[in-house]
Design a protein around this motif. Structure first.
Motif, PDB file in Angstrom:
ATOM      1  N   LEU A   1      -9.458 -14.345 -13.324  1.00 11.41           N
ATOM      2  CA  LEU A   1      -8.214 -14.643 -12.625  1.00 11.41           C
ATOM      3  C   LEU A   1      -7.196 -13.525 -12.802  1.00 11.41           C
ATOM      4  CD1 LEU A   1      -6.493 -16.631 -10.995  1.00 11.41           C
ATOM      5  CD2 LEU A   1      -5.816 -17.695 -13.161  1.00 11.41           C
ATOM      6  N   LEU A   2      -7.099 -12.966 -14.004  1.00 11.78           N
ATOM      7  CA  LEU A   2      -6.139 -11.890 -14.258  1.00 11.78           C
ATOM      8  C   LEU A   2      -6.408 -10.695 -13.352  1.00 11.78           C
ATOM      9  CD1 LEU A   2      -3.893 -10.472 -15.837  1.00 11.78           C
ATOM     10  CD2 LEU A   2      -5.619  -9.836 -17.548  1.00 11.78           C
ATOM     11  N   PHE A   3      -7.644 -10.215 -13.340  1.00 15.47           N
ATOM     12  CA  PHE A   3      -7.963  -9.042 -12.531  1.00 15.47           C
ATOM     13  C   PHE A   3      -8.001  -9.381 -11.047  1.00 15.47           C
ATOM     14  CE2 PHE A   3      -9.225  -7.653 -16.690  1.00 15.47           C
ATOM     15  CZ  PHE A   3      -8.943  -6.296 -16.689  1.00 15.47           C
ATOM     16  N   ASN A   4      -8.332 -10.625 -10.728  1.00 18.40           N
ATOM     17  CA  ASN A   4      -8.288 -11.059  -9.337  1.00 18.40           C
ATOM     18  C   ASN A   4      -6.857 -11.037  -8.813  1.00 18.40           C
ATOM     19  OD1 ASN A   4      -8.990 -12.273  -6.857  1.00 18.40           O
ATOM     20  ND2 ASN A   4      -8.702 -14.312  -7.700  1.00 18.40           N
ATOM     21  N   PHE A   5      -5.924 -11.524  -9.634  1.00 14.22           N
ATOM     22  CA  PHE A   5      -4.515 -11.528  -9.231  1.00 14.22           C
ATOM     23  C   PHE A   5      -3.988 -10.101  -9.084  1.00 14.22           C
ATOM     24  CE2 PHE A   5      -0.059 -11.188 -10.552  1.00 14.22           C
ATOM     25  CZ  PHE A   5       0.546 -11.893  -9.522  1.00 14.22           C
ATOM     26  N   LEU A   6      -4.290  -9.242 -10.051  1.00 13.42           N
ATOM     27  CA  LEU A   6      -3.819  -7.849  -9.982  1.00 13.42           C
ATOM     28  C   LEU A   6      -4.386  -7.136  -8.755  1.00 13.42           C
ATOM     29  CD1 LEU A   6      -4.082  -6.821 -13.748  1.00 13.42           C
ATOM     30  CD2 LEU A   6      -2.011  -7.387 -12.453  1.00 13.42           C
ATOM     31  N   GLY A   7      -5.670  -7.347  -8.480  1.00 16.65           N
ATOM     32  CA  GLY A   7      -6.282  -6.729  -7.309  1.00 16.65           C
ATOM     33  C   GLY A   7      -5.719  -7.281  -6.018  1.00 16.65           C
ATOM     34  N   GLY A   8      -5.569  -8.621  -5.945  1.00 14.17           N
ATOM     35  CA  GLY A   8      -5.029  -9.233  -4.736  1.00 14.17           C
ATOM     36  C   GLY A   8      -3.604  -8.809  -4.472  1.00 14.17           C
ATOM     37  N   LEU A   9      -2.794  -8.738  -5.523  1.00 11.34           N
ATOM     38  CA  LEU A   9      -1.404  -8.314  -5.374  1.00 11.34           C
ATOM     39  C   LEU A   9      -1.327  -6.875  -4.863  1.00 11.34           C
ATOM     40  CD1 LEU A   9       1.651  -8.795  -5.842  1.00 11.34           C
ATOM     41  CD2 LEU A   9       1.308  -7.983  -8.195  1.00 11.34           C
ATOM     42  N   SER A  10      -2.083  -5.977  -5.485  1.00 13.15           N
ATOM     43  CA  SER A  10      -2.069  -4.559  -5.063  1.00 13.15           C
ATOM     44  C   SER A  10      -2.554  -4.413  -3.629  1.00 13.15           C
ATOM     45  CB  SER A  10      -2.951  -3.724  -6.001  1.00 13.15           C
ATOM     46  OG  SER A  10      -2.533  -3.836  -7.336  1.00 13.15           O
ATOM     47  N   TRP A  11      -3.626  -5.122  -3.295  1.00 17.67           N
ATOM     48  CA  TRP A  11      -4.227  -5.039  -1.957  1.00 17.67           C
ATOM     49  C   TRP A  11      -3.262  -5.516  -0.875  1.00 17.67           C
ATOM     50  CZ3 TRP A  11      -6.030  -9.316   1.100  1.00 17.67           C
ATOM     51  CH2 TRP A  11      -6.869  -8.967   2.170  1.00 17.67           C
ATOM     52  N   VAL A  12      -2.619  -6.664  -1.110  1.00 18.82           N
ATOM     53  CA  VAL A  12      -1.683  -7.207  -0.124  1.00 18.82           C
ATOM     54  C   VAL A  12      -0.462  -6.308   0.022  1.00 18.82           C
ATOM     55  CG1 VAL A  12      -0.094  -9.110   0.358  1.00 18.82           C
ATOM     56  CG2 VAL A  12      -2.430  -9.596  -0.370  1.00 18.82           C
ATOM     57  N   LEU A  13       0.056  -5.786  -1.078  1.00 24.26           N
ATOM     58  CA  LEU A  13       1.218  -4.902  -0.999  1.00 24.26           C
ATOM     59  C   LEU A  13       0.891  -3.633  -0.219  1.00 24.26           C
ATOM     60  CD1 LEU A  13       2.728  -5.194  -4.598  1.00 24.26           C
ATOM     61  CD2 LEU A  13       3.612  -6.194  -2.484  1.00 24.26           C
ATOM     62  N   ILE A  14      -0.269  -3.034  -0.499  1.00 20.75           N
ATOM     63  CA  ILE A  14      -0.642  -1.792   0.171  1.00 20.75           C
ATOM     64  C   ILE A  14      -0.783  -1.990   1.677  1.00 20.75           C
ATOM     65  CG2 ILE A  14      -2.514  -0.108   0.461  1.00 20.75           C
ATOM     66  CD1 ILE A  14      -2.957  -0.314  -2.577  1.00 20.75           C
ATOM     67  N   PHE A  15      -1.548  -2.996   2.086  1.00 20.41           N
ATOM     68  CA  PHE A  15      -1.809  -3.178   3.508  1.00 20.41           C
ATOM     69  C   PHE A  15      -0.639  -3.867   4.219  1.00 20.41           C
ATOM     70  CE2 PHE A  15      -6.116  -2.518   1.944  1.00 20.41           C
ATOM     71  CZ  PHE A  15      -6.588  -1.598   2.869  1.00 20.41           C
ATOM     72  N   GLY A  16       0.074  -4.734   3.510  1.00 20.01           N
ATOM     73  CA  GLY A  16       1.235  -5.365   4.122  1.00 20.01           C
ATOM     74  C   GLY A  16       2.338  -4.364   4.405  1.00 20.01           C
ATOM     75  N   PHE A  17       2.693  -3.567   3.387  1.00 15.21           N
ATOM     76  CA  PHE A  17       3.710  -2.542   3.594  1.00 15.21           C
ATOM     77  C   PHE A  17       3.205  -1.453   4.535  1.00 15.21           C
ATOM     78  CE2 PHE A  17       5.775  -4.155  -0.337  1.00 15.21           C
ATOM     79  CZ  PHE A  17       7.072  -4.264   0.167  1.00 15.21           C
ATOM     80  N   GLY A  18       1.887  -1.168   4.479  1.00 19.38           N
ATOM     81  CA  GLY A  18       1.325  -0.177   5.397  1.00 19.38           C
ATOM     82  C   GLY A  18       1.523  -0.578   6.846  1.00 19.38           C
TER      83      GLY A  18
END
Length: 222
Positions: A142-159
């Motif tokens: 869950l920890l690494f899933n959350f960190l990965g999901g957060l980074s992924w959404v921020l990158i593509f959302g802001f992109g």
């Protein structure tokens, strides 16, 4: 694919657009939609719509992260419950090379493989279930899933958001016709690159299954 999704959501109420984006991101790993539809497409289009004032960017990011984490958690539980039987399913057999690559990544990187896999479309669909079948403790996943999901959404959302803002700025300076032409050219370039990458991956998988080396890509001389 971006154009198809954009056409799909055009004219829909914002609530339905949020729901559709959440479903596609959730289903990528939970229902293995990632084999046919990369979830970042939905996030990018959501960012584009937010740049036009159609959606709220903060709400989009929150929905994207929650959907990614919950969807991967469902995928983890599926892998934990069915274990090795999951590998006998048709999607897993079809992508045997990617499955082996993901399993090797889990052995070498442990929980960090969950974070790495978030940024590769096919691994994003496979990784949660494979990690679940490996019996990795859920809190660590869950920890690494959350960190990965957060980074992924921020990158593509802001992109997507800043791409939309840049398009509007270009339209004001150079004229909407030229801006649309550049945008179409960019979409075509991305589509060509995606198709070629997909063909290379299929060639590698086919070569691995037959035991023959993949043919080198043909490049133009000169």
């Amino acid at each position: 694919m971006l154009e198809n999704f954009n056409a799909l959501v055009d004219g829909l109420p914002p609530a339905l657009v949020y729901l559709l984006i959440a479903f596609l991101v959730f289903a990528e790993a939970a229902l293995f939609f990632g084999f046919v539809f990369p979830g970042e497409t939905a996030i990018v289009v959501g960012g584009l719509l937010a740049s036009q004032g159609e959606l709220s960017l903060p709400l989009l990011l929150v929905i994207g992260v929650v959907a990614a984490v919950v969807g991967d958690s469902v995928g983890y539980e599926i892998g934990k419950k069915y274990g090795s039987r999951l590998l006998d399913t048709r999607p897993m057999r079809k992508h045997a090379v990617k499955v082996a690559s993901a399993q090797d990544l889990i052995r070498r990187r442990g929980a960090f493989a969950v974070f790495i896999g978030r940024f590769t479309a096919l691994l994003r669909a496979l990784m949660p279930a494979l990690v679940g079948s490996s019996r990795m403790p859920y809190p660590k996943f869950l920890l690494f899933n959350f960190l990965g999901g957060l980074s992924w959404v921020l990158i593509f959302g802001f992109g997507g958001y800043y791409a939309g803002a840049a398009f509007e700025h270009a339209a004001q300076i150079a004229g909407r016709g030229l801006a649309i032409g550049l945008a179409v050219a960019a979409v075509v370039a991305i589509a060509v690159w995606s198709v070629r990458r997909h063909r290379r991956e299929r060639a590698v998988e086919g070569a691995a299954e037959t035991g023959r080396p993949a043919e080198p890509a043909v490049t133009d001389a000169g």
